[in-house]
Scaffold this active site. Sequence first.
Site: not given
Length: 211
Positions: A11, A84
């Site tokens: 990202h 994550e």
Amino acid sequence: MSAARVVLWRHGRTRANAEQRFQGQLDVPLDEVGRAQVAAAAAELAALEPAALVTSDLSRAADTAAALSAVTGLPAVPDPALREVHAGAWQGLLHTEITARWPQTYAAWRRGDDVRIGDTGETRGEVARRAAGAVERHAAAVPDGGTLVVAAHGAALKGAVLQLLGLAVTGWSVLAGFRNAHWAVLVPVSGGWSLAEYNVGPPGGGVGAEG
């Protein structure tokens, strides 16, 4: 059914990245720099003519994937398995705060030891297996010869790369951390995967802090 190429895309930058704050699974949005990074990256990735696009369901990854959807028309399929690493009590803290409160565990994490972080968080091995399993599952569903793009997070993607290459997570330092909005490319080989490119991306993608 199997992908001929898998692109693992981190990202864009968030405010927490800029502050060196450990995000973990906190849902932190892209900042202005991050939005510009992913727009530039999406223009390059569109040239690969992806056949499928999947993303972590956390907004910083989902909004990264949305930049590619906007230029390709591909829907982004969310998958929580691509989140994550869960960092337990470390989530939301500055890396300096973690160092002060958990000096031994943080030092072990930094050198690549497979330790449980933030008291109740995940180990590197756990996040690597989780993320790699999701990548393999989605890659298997791509039409033969197609390219899969996976939008996710630095530690999850790095763990997935090591797992898919058959490398131990204790070799974490063998690879640099993913820069914001940068990607790696894996291609299938007999019995596994080969790393074709690593940390490729647009100008201006900062290193950012893992997590």
